[in-house]
Design a protein around this motif. Structure first.
Motif, PDB file in Angstrom:
ATOM      1  N   GLY A 251       0.769  -0.834  -0.391  1.00 43.54           N
ATOM      2  CA  GLY A 251       0.280  -0.342  -0.236  1.00 43.54           C
ATOM      3  C   GLY A 251       0.970   1.044   0.291  1.00 43.54           C
ATOM      4  N   GLU A 252       0.737   2.091   1.019  1.00 49.89           N
ATOM      5  CA  GLU A 252       0.693   3.339   1.207  1.00 49.89           C
ATOM      6  C   GLU A 252       1.047   4.553   1.958  1.00 49.89           C
ATOM      7  N   ILE A 253       1.831   5.121   2.112  1.00 45.31           N
ATOM      8  CA  ILE A 253       2.430   6.006   4.126  1.00 45.31           C
ATOM      9  C   ILE A 253       2.205   6.848   3.366  1.00 45.31           C
TER      10      ILE A 253
ATOM     11  N   ARG B 268       0.730  -2.449   8.464  1.00 43.14           N
ATOM     12  CA  ARG B 268      -0.576  -1.567   7.114  1.00 43.14           C
ATOM     13  C   ARG B 268      -0.254  -1.843   6.189  1.00 43.14           C
ATOM     14  N   ALA B 269       0.126  -0.732   6.268  1.00 41.24           N
ATOM     15  CA  ALA B 269       0.995  -0.539   4.371  1.00 41.24           C
ATOM     16  C   ALA B 269       1.078  -1.692   3.986  1.00 41.24           C
ATOM     17  N   ALA B 270       2.328  -2.059   4.263  1.00 39.35           N
ATOM     18  CA  ALA B 270       2.682  -3.400   3.595  1.00 39.35           C
ATOM     19  C   ALA B 270       1.918  -4.550   3.288  1.00 39.35           C
ATOM     20  N   ALA B 271       1.548  -4.390   4.145  1.00 44.99           N
ATOM     21  CA  ALA B 271      -0.128  -5.425   3.833  1.00 44.99           C
ATOM     22  C   ALA B 271      -1.191  -4.874   2.613  1.00 44.99           C
ATOM     23  N   GLY B 272      -1.294  -3.965   2.642  1.00 44.12           N
ATOM     24  CA  GLY B 272      -2.153  -3.185   1.265  1.00 44.12           C
ATOM     25  C   GLY B 272      -2.808  -1.896   1.227  1.00 44.12           C
TER      26      GLY B 272
ATOM     27  N   LYS C 104      11.033  -0.770   0.623  1.00 43.49           N
ATOM     28  CA  LYS C 104      11.055  -0.610  -1.193  1.00 43.49           C
ATOM     29  C   LYS C 104       9.757  -0.395  -2.178  1.00 43.49           C
ATOM     30  N   GLU C 105       8.714  -1.116  -1.369  1.00 39.96           N
ATOM     31  CA  GLU C 105       7.996  -0.828  -2.885  1.00 39.96           C
ATOM     32  C   GLU C 105       6.766  -0.216  -2.060  1.00 39.96           C
ATOM     33  N   ILE C 106       6.676   0.169  -0.701  1.00 41.03           N
ATOM     34  CA  ILE C 106       5.420   0.858  -0.810  1.00 41.03           C
ATOM     35  C   ILE C 106       5.238   2.650  -0.992  1.00 41.03           C
TER      36      ILE C 106
END
Lengths: 259, 259
Positions: B16-18, B82-86, B117-119
């Protein structure tokens, strides 16, 4: 307003109002609603051309008084004269008007004006270049920092150099405003050389041009190499402290949390 | 979103995104539209209770993750997980999130996370307490200034004291964050005593409690007397430099224009 509607004669209008408005970095989405509302209420807008252009769509239909970048005193006197004559006047600065902006000079001119105490004045803060640039670079201002202008138009270079030296010695993160112009092409190198007496050549340095506005560009380098970048008057330079590092391409000064 | 709608099995959602959001001083009219839009887009809001309360009406209907003031690391780990989970996660700070806020710690936690790095991450600046307080007091930050936190929770007092001393010697205007708390009732007096080695007892000092939010109070005193004021953790203290003066009840540091 009522006074202006009275029939002519000797009647002099009641004093108006001055709103010193911080536009933020430049994008409309980063201007606060309070600033926007104040602009909407103004009858006269006073400002430097470049800043007026940033908000052209918001000032349409109102009288605009434009002066050059070095016409600050004339601009403030005009704003105060117009307010003394009854107008609601907006004086605009980019960023925050209290950081190298117009707020101080307006208060000085008001204090010297015979009707200064009768004129309502409000200072409306905005997102300042230091934090707009920091947000673009990452999080370099998480620990104590010093904000220094390299312009010697109003401040002797000796004062600037001493501040650079003591701030470098104290391990402040440094934020440099007005870092380079045609009139002082060499100040940034001199500032860098002062800081190098206290910090490693590998200390991270971030530069942002047009922070938070159209045409934004950002770079992360180090003290040894950042002078190669096209730093100019619309750039903000942030020099890390001894703890600042580059994490995944972002500039971060840790506050010291244990992870 | 599409991933979440797929039927179960091994499918792990994309990252996901922060969004690290600066709320500004507290009044909604001083929160930028960019910050407001980011809050509106968030699925999960993470923050300290007091800040969540400032914006209760803007986060209604979304999941809110609240931790205590000293739970910063746990809060950031939760946000990243939470972001890593989408999820699209908003992490909120009052003022600007890059000035003693959550931006740095989020970037540190991200850099240590396997999917960091993906977030996608964005840092959204806000009006910081220094300039909100300055605007209330007048225009004390018109010249070079240093921002110093008196909290020794993460920084040894010796480092803070040295920064105070060198910044005072360099004639910076001083902005003190976290000036007094139950855990450190005496820091402000010690800071004052350091500054008094370099500045006159008559140097103007401004204090603003709850700058730019409900219950704002402001005072102007001097170095000799300001310790009498009810300075606390929601106060910002601004100590003038050698040029700062009080004009018609407002604190002004002249930039040096000739009037």
């Amino acid at each position: 307003m009522a006074q202006n509607e009275l029939p002519g004669g000797d009647c002099s209008p009641g004093p108006g109002e001055i709103m010193v408005i911080g536009l933020g970095p430049g994008r409309e989405e980063e201007m606060t609603p309070r600033a926007r509302q104040a602009l909407a209420r103004a009858e006269v807008i006073v400002g430097y051309r470049t800043y007026i252009d940033l908000i052209a769509s918001l000032v349409a239909g109102r009288e605009v008084v434009v002066t050059g970048m070095t016409g600050e005193v004339a601009r403030c006197r005009e704003a105060v004269a117009r307010a003394a004559a009854g107008a609601r006047v907006a004086v605009i600065s980019s960023g925050d008007p209290g950081v190298y902006g117009m707020a101080g000079l307006i208060l000085e001119v008001l204090a010297g004006h015979p009707r200064g105490k009768e004129i309502a004045v409000s200072i409306i803060p905005g997102v300042t270049a230091a934090t707009a640039a920091a947000a673009t670079l990452g999080a370099p201002l998480m620990h104590d920092f010093a904000v220094i202008s390299l312009s010697d138009r109003l401040t002797p270079w000796e004062v600037i150099a001493r501040r650079l030296e003591l701030a470098a010695a104290a391990d402040f993160v440094l934020v440099l405003y007005n870092p380079r112009s045609h009139g002082r092409p060499d100040h940034l190198r001199r500032a860098r050389d002062i800081v190098l007496q206290y910090r490693q050549p590998s200390t991270p340095v971030g530069v942002v041009r047009n922070a938070g506005r159209e045409g934004e560009e950002a770079w992360i380098r180090d003290l040894a190499t950042f002078l190669e970048l096209p730093v100019d008057m619309v750039s903000t330079v942030i020099i890390g402290n001894s703890q600042t590092r580059v994490l995944d391409g972002r500039l971060v000064t840790p506050r010291g949390y244990r992870l």
